[in-house]
Scaffold this motif. Structure first.
Motif, PDB file in Angstrom:
ATOM      1  N   VAL A 115      70.979 -19.793 -17.776  1.00 15.23           N
ATOM      2  CA  VAL A 115      69.595 -19.499 -18.190  1.00 15.23           C
ATOM      3  C   VAL A 115      69.615 -18.845 -19.574  1.00 15.23           C
ATOM      4  O   VAL A 115      70.021 -17.682 -19.703  1.00 15.23           O
ATOM      5  N   PRO A 116      69.189 -19.562 -20.613  1.00 15.22           N
ATOM      6  CA  PRO A 116      69.153 -18.932 -21.940  1.00 15.22           C
ATOM      7  C   PRO A 116      68.123 -17.796 -21.965  1.00 15.22           C
ATOM      8  O   PRO A 116      67.097 -17.878 -21.294  1.00 15.22           O
ATOM      9  N   ILE A 117      68.419 -16.756 -22.728  1.00 13.93           N
ATOM     10  CA  ILE A 117      67.483 -15.629 -22.857  1.00 13.93           C
ATOM     11  C   ILE A 117      66.557 -15.853 -24.061  1.00 13.93           C
ATOM     12  O   ILE A 117      65.422 -15.370 -24.080  1.00 13.93           O
ATOM     13  N   ALA A 118      67.048 -16.622 -25.028  1.00 15.45           N
ATOM     14  CA  ALA A 118      66.273 -16.870 -26.254  1.00 15.45           C
ATOM     15  C   ALA A 118      64.885 -17.409 -25.910  1.00 15.45           C
ATOM     16  O   ALA A 118      64.745 -18.356 -25.132  1.00 15.45           O
ATOM     17  N   GLY A 119      63.860 -16.766 -26.475  1.00 14.89           N
ATOM     18  CA  GLY A 119      62.488 -17.236 -26.309  1.00 14.89           C
ATOM     19  C   GLY A 119      61.864 -16.909 -24.962  1.00 14.89           C
ATOM     20  O   GLY A 119      60.725 -17.297 -24.701  1.00 14.89           O
ATOM     21  N   LYS A 120      62.596 -16.218 -24.093  1.00 16.45           N
ATOM     22  CA  LYS A 120      62.096 -15.951 -22.725  1.00 16.45           C
ATOM     23  C   LYS A 120      61.433 -14.582 -22.631  1.00 16.45           C
ATOM     24  O   LYS A 120      61.695 -13.686 -23.425  1.00 16.45           O
ATOM     25  N   ARG A 121      60.597 -14.442 -21.596  1.00 17.42           N
ATOM     26  CA  ARG A 121      60.009 -13.128 -21.269  1.00 17.42           C
ATOM     27  C   ARG A 121      60.916 -12.458 -20.247  1.00 17.42           C
ATOM     28  O   ARG A 121      61.137 -12.982 -19.152  1.00 17.42           O
ATOM     29  N   VAL A 122      61.444 -11.312 -20.640  1.00 16.25           N
ATOM     30  CA  VAL A 122      62.430 -10.621 -19.809  1.00 16.25           C
ATOM     31  C   VAL A 122      61.858  -9.274 -19.365  1.00 16.25           C
ATOM     32  O   VAL A 122      61.283  -8.538 -20.171  1.00 16.25           O
ATOM     33  N   LEU A 123      62.028  -8.965 -18.082  1.00 15.44           N
ATOM     34  CA  LEU A 123      61.609  -7.677 -17.535  1.00 15.44           C
ATOM     35  C   LEU A 123      62.847  -6.943 -17.034  1.00 15.44           C
ATOM     36  O   LEU A 123      63.620  -7.503 -16.242  1.00 15.44           O
ATOM     37  N   MET A 124      63.030  -5.724 -17.505  1.00 13.63           N
ATOM     38  CA  MET A 124      64.116  -4.914 -16.972  1.00 13.63           C
ATOM     39  C   MET A 124      63.543  -3.739 -16.214  1.00 13.63           C
ATOM     40  O   MET A 124      62.751  -2.958 -16.757  1.00 13.63           O
ATOM     41  N   VAL A 147      60.352  -6.198 -21.612  1.00 14.59           N
ATOM     42  CA  VAL A 147      59.587  -5.064 -21.094  1.00 14.59           C
ATOM     43  C   VAL A 147      60.526  -4.215 -20.240  1.00 14.59           C
ATOM     44  O   VAL A 147      61.196  -4.742 -19.343  1.00 14.59           O
ATOM     45  N   ILE A 148      60.590  -2.926 -20.545  1.00 14.42           N
ATOM     46  CA  ILE A 148      61.408  -2.005 -19.752  1.00 14.42           C
ATOM     47  C   ILE A 148      60.453  -1.195 -18.880  1.00 14.42           C
ATOM     48  O   ILE A 148      59.603  -0.455 -19.400  1.00 14.42           O
ATOM     49  N   ALA A 149      60.566  -1.366 -17.567  1.00 10.67           N
ATOM     50  CA  ALA A 149      59.685  -0.642 -16.639  1.00 10.67           C
ATOM     51  C   ALA A 149      60.517   0.355 -15.857  1.00 10.67           C
ATOM     52  O   ALA A 149      61.604   0.021 -15.379  1.00 10.67           O
ATOM     53  N   ASN A 150      59.996   1.559 -15.745  1.00 13.67           N
ATOM     54  CA  ASN A 150      60.759   2.585 -15.025  1.00 13.67           C
ATOM     55  C   ASN A 150      59.828   3.485 -14.217  1.00 13.67           C
ATOM     56  O   ASN A 150      58.652   3.637 -14.545  1.00 13.67           O
ATOM     57  N   SER A 179      51.826  -1.032 -13.027  1.00 14.67           N
ATOM     58  CA  SER A 179      50.942  -1.519 -14.093  1.00 14.67           C
ATOM     59  C   SER A 179      51.484  -2.742 -14.823  1.00 14.67           C
ATOM     60  O   SER A 179      50.927  -3.159 -15.842  1.00 14.67           O
ATOM     61  N   LEU A 180      52.574  -3.337 -14.313  1.00 13.50           N
ATOM     62  CA  LEU A 180      53.148  -4.503 -15.002  1.00 13.50           C
ATOM     63  C   LEU A 180      52.150  -5.656 -15.030  1.00 13.50           C
ATOM     64  O   LEU A 180      51.495  -5.940 -14.028  1.00 13.50           O
ATOM     65  N   GLN A 181      52.070  -6.309 -16.170  1.00 14.05           N
ATOM     66  CA  GLN A 181      51.119  -7.412 -16.372  1.00 14.05           C
ATOM     67  C   GLN A 181      51.864  -8.729 -16.565  1.00 14.05           C
ATOM     68  O   GLN A 181      52.841  -8.768 -17.304  1.00 14.05           O
ATOM     69  N   GLY A 182      51.370  -9.790 -15.960  1.00 10.63           N
ATOM     70  CA  GLY A 182      51.888 -11.134 -16.224  1.00 10.63           C
ATOM     71  C   GLY A 182      53.187 -11.409 -15.488  1.00 10.63           C
ATOM     72  O   GLY A 182      53.702 -10.578 -14.739  1.00 10.63           O
ATOM     73  N   SER A 183      53.726 -12.611 -15.718  1.00 10.28           N
ATOM     74  CA  SER A 183      54.973 -12.996 -15.055  1.00 10.28           C
ATOM     75  C   SER A 183      56.096 -13.109 -16.086  1.00 10.28           C
ATOM     76  O   SER A 183      55.839 -13.180 -17.293  1.00 10.28           O
ATOM     77  N   PHE A 184      57.316 -13.159 -15.571  1.00 11.23           N
ATOM     78  CA  PHE A 184      58.500 -13.123 -16.436  1.00 11.23           C
ATOM     79  C   PHE A 184      59.460 -14.252 -16.054  1.00 11.23           C
ATOM     80  O   PHE A 184      59.520 -14.676 -14.903  1.00 11.23           O
ATOM     81  N   ASP A 185      60.240 -14.712 -17.044  1.00 10.89           N
ATOM     82  CA  ASP A 185      61.235 -15.763 -16.792  1.00 10.89           C
ATOM     83  C   ASP A 185      62.511 -15.170 -16.193  1.00 10.89           C
ATOM     84  O   ASP A 185      63.226 -15.825 -15.441  1.00 10.89           O
ATOM     85  N   ILE A 186      62.803 -13.933 -16.596  1.00 11.98           N
ATOM     86  CA  ILE A 186      64.017 -13.253 -16.117  1.00 11.98           C
ATOM     87  C   ILE A 186      63.631 -11.829 -15.723  1.00 11.98           C
ATOM     88  O   ILE A 186      63.012 -11.113 -16.523  1.00 11.98           O
TER      89      ILE A 186
END
Ligand code: NDP
Length: 272
Positions: A115-124, A147-150, A179-186
């Motif tokens: 799974v390439p990370i380039a161009g993707k929406r990533v949530l940590m 997005v870093i959520a903690n 409060s996270l918004q939207g969906s993520f690829d990773i």
């Protein structure tokens, strides 16, 4: 024979000797690799003793990653960014501290999961030591968003401040879980919640069909996070690949030879 070891407390559970023995056999490198239990307040002394015995390098696991960062005479850029060290190299220039955890994570996502990370929406999820080590290697892959959520949002925000200059405009941001918004690829779970079979309170909508959901923890059974992600359409993965890849990166740093990780991943999975 060149000597290496892993320092930790406790250390009996460590899989590193098995991993490095497999890499040495596969690449024909002559080396020995052992477990070393260091006293909680005696890490620096334990390292000095190992160097005096002819040690060439070491891995560092809990609770010594910050002590190793302090002890090093010089740090690689990724160890500086991580603020923690999991790999030491002992040479004529002193003790070099490196951090291969983030590179291991990225290698597992990009090479092993494909799974390439380039161009993707990533949530940590999480902003502790493991998350901090992963930020720079992830940003280097040029995601569209990270997005870093903690649980403690201020810690996530501090990470965003630390790395903002290295990220493109609008790429890096912080959030709370609910409060996270939207969906993520990773989606990467870098919290330690799974250790207690807990699930960070994230909306199910962070996943879409085919999201890659990776929990840094690994074990025989999928974690609660992996169950939750799979129920909402994600492809799931645990942290065993990351563990094997961070070791390969350390091995490369010591020996200049990159081992093949694919067979070991299958073999170690079958033994969990
Ligand atoms: P830290 O203790 O440094 O950080 C823990 C993080 O988890 C913090 O962000 C903390 O939030 C959060 N957290 C803890 N409990 C909960 C909970 N119940 N709900 C939500 N968030 C929670 O740990 P590390 O960063 O060192 O390790 C994190 C995980 O990564 C562990 O499971 C570890 O085993 C794994 N790991 C795996 C590796 C591998 O090779 N596979 C390598 C390194 C780590 P807060 O800031 O609010 O306290």
């Amino acid at each position: 024979m060149d000597r290496y070891c892993v320092f930790g407390n406790p250390i009996a559970h460590s899989k590193s000797p098995e991993i490095h023995a497999a890499y040495a056999a596969q690449t024909g490198q002559q080396l020995s690799y052992e477990r070393r239990l260091a006293p909680v307040d005696g890490f620096a002394q334990a390292v000095r003793e190992f160097i005096a015995e002819g040690g060439k390098g070491a891995n560092v696991t809990l609770p010594f990653k910050l002590d190793a960062h302090k002890l090093a005479d010089a740090l690689t850029m990724r160890a500086q960014a991580a603020g923690a060290v999991n790999t030491l190299v002992f040479g004529p220039d002193g003790i070099i501290g490196d951090n291969t955890d983030g590179a291991g994570l990225v290698a597992d996502i990009v090479r092993n999961a494909g799974v390439p990370i380039a161009g993707k929406r990533v949530l940590m999820l999480g902003a502790g030591g493991a998350a901090r080590g992963a930020v720079l290697p992830i940003l280097e892959e040029r995601p569209a968003a990270l997005v870093i959520a903690n649980r403690t949002v201020a810690t996530a925000e501090a990470l965003v401040q630390q790395f903002a200059a290295l990220a493109g405009e609008g790429v890096l941001s912080s959030s709370g879980f609910e409060s996270l918004q939207g969906s993520f690829d990773i989606v990467i779970n870098a919290t330690s919640a799974s250790l207690n079979a807990a699930l960070p309170p994230i909306p199910a909508a962070v996943f879409h069909q085919g999201t890659l959901a990776l929990d840094m923890m690994y074990g025989k059974e999928p974690t609660v996070f992996m169950h939750f992600a799979a129920e909402h359409g994600a492809t799931v993965r645990d942290g065993l690949g990351m563990l094997i890849e961070q070791a390969a990166e350390a091995f490369y740093g010591w020996r200049g030879v990159r081992p093949d990780t694919s067979a070991l991943l299958v073999q170690m999975r079958s033994k969990l």
